[in-house]
Write an enzyme that holds these catalytic residues in place. Structure first.
Site, short mmCIF file in Angstrom:
data_model
loop_
_atom_site.label_atom_id
_atom_site.label_comp_id
_atom_site.label_asym_id
_atom_site.label_seq_id
_atom_site.Cartn_x
_atom_site.Cartn_y
_atom_site.Cartn_z
N CYS A 431 -25.37 79.91 -28.19
CA CYS A 431 -25.45 80.28 -27.14
C CYS A 431 -26.31 81.68 -27.38
CB CYS A 431 -24.36 81.49 -25.34
SG CYS A 431 -25.57 81.96 -24.02
N HIS A 473 -24.59 73.63 -19.31
CA HIS A 473 -24.68 74.75 -20.22
C HIS A 473 -25.54 75.78 -19.50
CE1 HIS A 473 -24.32 78.05 -23.77
NE2 HIS A 473 -25.17 78.38 -22.80
N GLU A 474 -27.20 75.49 -19.24
CA GLU A 474 -28.01 75.65 -18.56
C GLU A 474 -28.16 75.38 -17.38
OE1 GLU A 474 -29.91 77.41 -20.45
OE2 GLU A 474 -28.64 76.14 -22.87
N HIS A 477 -25.55 78.65 -16.84
CA HIS A 477 -26.47 80.22 -16.64
C HIS A 477 -27.09 80.51 -15.43
CE1 HIS A 477 -26.48 81.74 -20.95
NE2 HIS A 477 -27.09 80.72 -21.02
#
Length: 508
Positions: A431, A473-474, A477
């Site tokens: 990350c 993953h994004e 976020h």
């Protein structure tokens, strides 16, 4: 049923091809297109309906950047095939950089010179270009990055925020060789303007007219710029972004300062290490010249020359004691919010599109500029993504690019996962917001994501394997969630110094 050695070798080639293809997040059709083959060809080779050819293996090795693995499997197959046919053993040459159809510019020769002057540094770049593509080229992208304190990223970042690099002080000038030995000016236009980073289009035009570089033609261009010593630290880096045949670098430093120079290199398949060949030094008229060159550097390799002056002139500021630079320091230095910042735990705000289109485009432009800067710092062989909250922007926008650096990043506005596969796997993730570690994270092998166009209309896109992991993953976020939240209890993070998969794609 018993299979022959040659059949087993063909199976091994097909398996190696499939492993690297899926690791790059490419479909068979996408890979075939990048290689310049019919869309069904990769499917036929992986399904063993077609035998691999030398040309196919060369193209696959080059496009997938497999560090020689695909080429080695083909050599094993080819040797068995020729032995069975009674032919003599032949030693295949290792493939050079193969140029896929549609490849644009090729740098046949680059010469980069950095000169220490009374007022700072003068950088001059000369490139001999060849248009290997099928379309005329009308502009050429160059990047200028400064870093006053490369051994202290936090200090450098603060310094450049207070004293940003400006286009005026760069005094950028660009020229092309008109073919008769005369230099003809080229206009330029700014693309991105950040405190310590600029992207600039050199235009194949001037007040006298336009001069596109047509397919099959060559041209030599030169550009030069200046930076004061308050902006430039003791380093000079060249990044290989286009197929390049020869790269030469020179440092021209005052002999009275007693300079000591060394170099480092990084590629997609190797961590940072010393230059493979020595830097040559010679003294001439009160100057000390340091020369280094290489042939056929791999795409995305980076070569950095560093120095220190053992005789420091009075009135100058030493750089202070050297300390190891952490990976997270480099990320923090370019403005990426780090793990201990509460901003990463706040859910992002949705865009009201099309009303917020202008804001959305500005956010995406800022993400694009940082993604370009990231390529200077790390070989993202698994792909890379960045979400707006990581830049301190509380909007629901993210950019995701697969491992193929030539691919356009996927723009995600107001994304949400609407479906996911039951099948999952565990892979190590990194990350940008805590880049000193890697963690083993379970993810679905396929996710369906609903996201918005600029006009507010919505679309559902399905992502598989590597792209599914990057996109998930994004999206996490944007929900204020970090990958450590998904790790199994008790599973430790791995320090990046102990992580052994840098430079290799995920395996599926």
């Amino acid at each position: 049923m018993t299979t022959s050695p040659i059949e087993r070798a063909a199976d091994s080639f097909a398996a190696e091809l499939a492993r690297h293809r899926t690791g790059r997040g490419l479909s068979k059709k996408q890979l075939a297109t990048l290689m310049g083959f019919d869309p069904s060809y990769v499917s036929h080779v992986e399904g063993r309906r077609h035998r691999p050819t030398e040309d196919f293996a060369r193209r696959a090795e080059a496009v997938l950047e497999a560090s020689g693995a695909i080429w080695q499997r083909f050599r094993e197959y080819d040797e068995l095939r020729h032995s069975r046919a009674g032919g003599a053993h032949r030693e295949l040459a290792v493939p050079n950089q193969w140029l896929p159809p549609g490849t644009g510019l090729v740098v046949e020769r680059e010469t980069a010179t950095l000169t220490h002057t009374d007022h700072g540094y003068h950088c001059a770049i000369r490139r001999e270009l060849y248009n290997a593509g099928t379309e005329p080229i009308t502009r050429y992208l160059v990047r200028v990055a400064v870093d006053r304190y490369p051994n202290d990223p936090g200090r450098s970042n603060r310094h450049h925020r207070a004293h940003p690099l400006t286009f005026a002080e760069l005094q950028l000038a660009a020229y092309r060789d008109d073919g008769g030995g005369a230099r003809e000016p080229m206009h330029w236009r700014a693309k991105h303007d950040r405190d310590a980073f600029k992207e600039i289009w050199l235009l194949f035009e001037n007040d006298e007219g336009r001069f596109p570089l047509y397919p099959g033609d060559r041209v030599t261009i030169e550009y030069a710029y200046r930076a004061g010593r308050d902006k430039w630290g003791p380093w000079f880096q060249r990044a290989v972004r286009l197929p390049t045949r020869h790269l030469a670098v020179r440092l021209d430093l005052p002999a009275e300062l007693d300079p000591k120079v060394w170099g480092m290199e990084t590629s997609l398949s190797a961590e940072e290490g010393p230059l493979r060949t020595p830097i040559q030094r010679r003294d001439e008229d009160g100057r000390t010249l340091f020369d280094w060159a290489t042939d056929d550097p791999p795409l995305n390799a980076r070569y950095r020359m560093l120095w220190r002056f053992r005789s420091q002139p009075s009135g100058t500021e030493p750089d202070g004691p050297r300390r190891p630079i952490r990976a997270s320091d480099r990320m923090r230095a370019i403005g990426i919010v780090q793990r201990d910042d509460d901003l990463l735990r706040h859910p992002a705000r949705q865009f009201d599109l099309p009303r917020d289109e202008r804001v959305a485009r500005d956010v995406v432009d800022r993400l694009s500029a940082i993604m370009a800067r990231l390529d200077e710092l790390h070989p993202f062989s698994k792909g890379v993504g960045i979400a707006a909250p990581q830049l301190g922007l509380g909007w629901a926008a993210a950019l995701v690019r697969p491992a193929d650096r030539a691919a356009e990043p996927v723009v995600l506005l107001n994304p949400r996962v609407v479906d996911s596969a039951v099948d999952t796997d565990e892979q190590y993730e990194g990350c940008l917001s805590f880049f000193d570690h890697r963690g083993l994270v379970p993810r679905s092998l396929r996710i369906d994501v609903e996201h918005a166009h600029w006009d507010g209309s919505r679309i559902i896109t399905s992502f598989e394997y590597a792209m599914a992991r990057l996109v998930a993953h994004e999206i996490d976020h944007l929900a204020g969630r970090l990958y450590v939240d998904r790790m199994a209890p008790g599973v430790p993070l791995v320090p990046v110094e102990e992580y052994r998969e840098t430079g290799t794609p995920w395996r599926y």
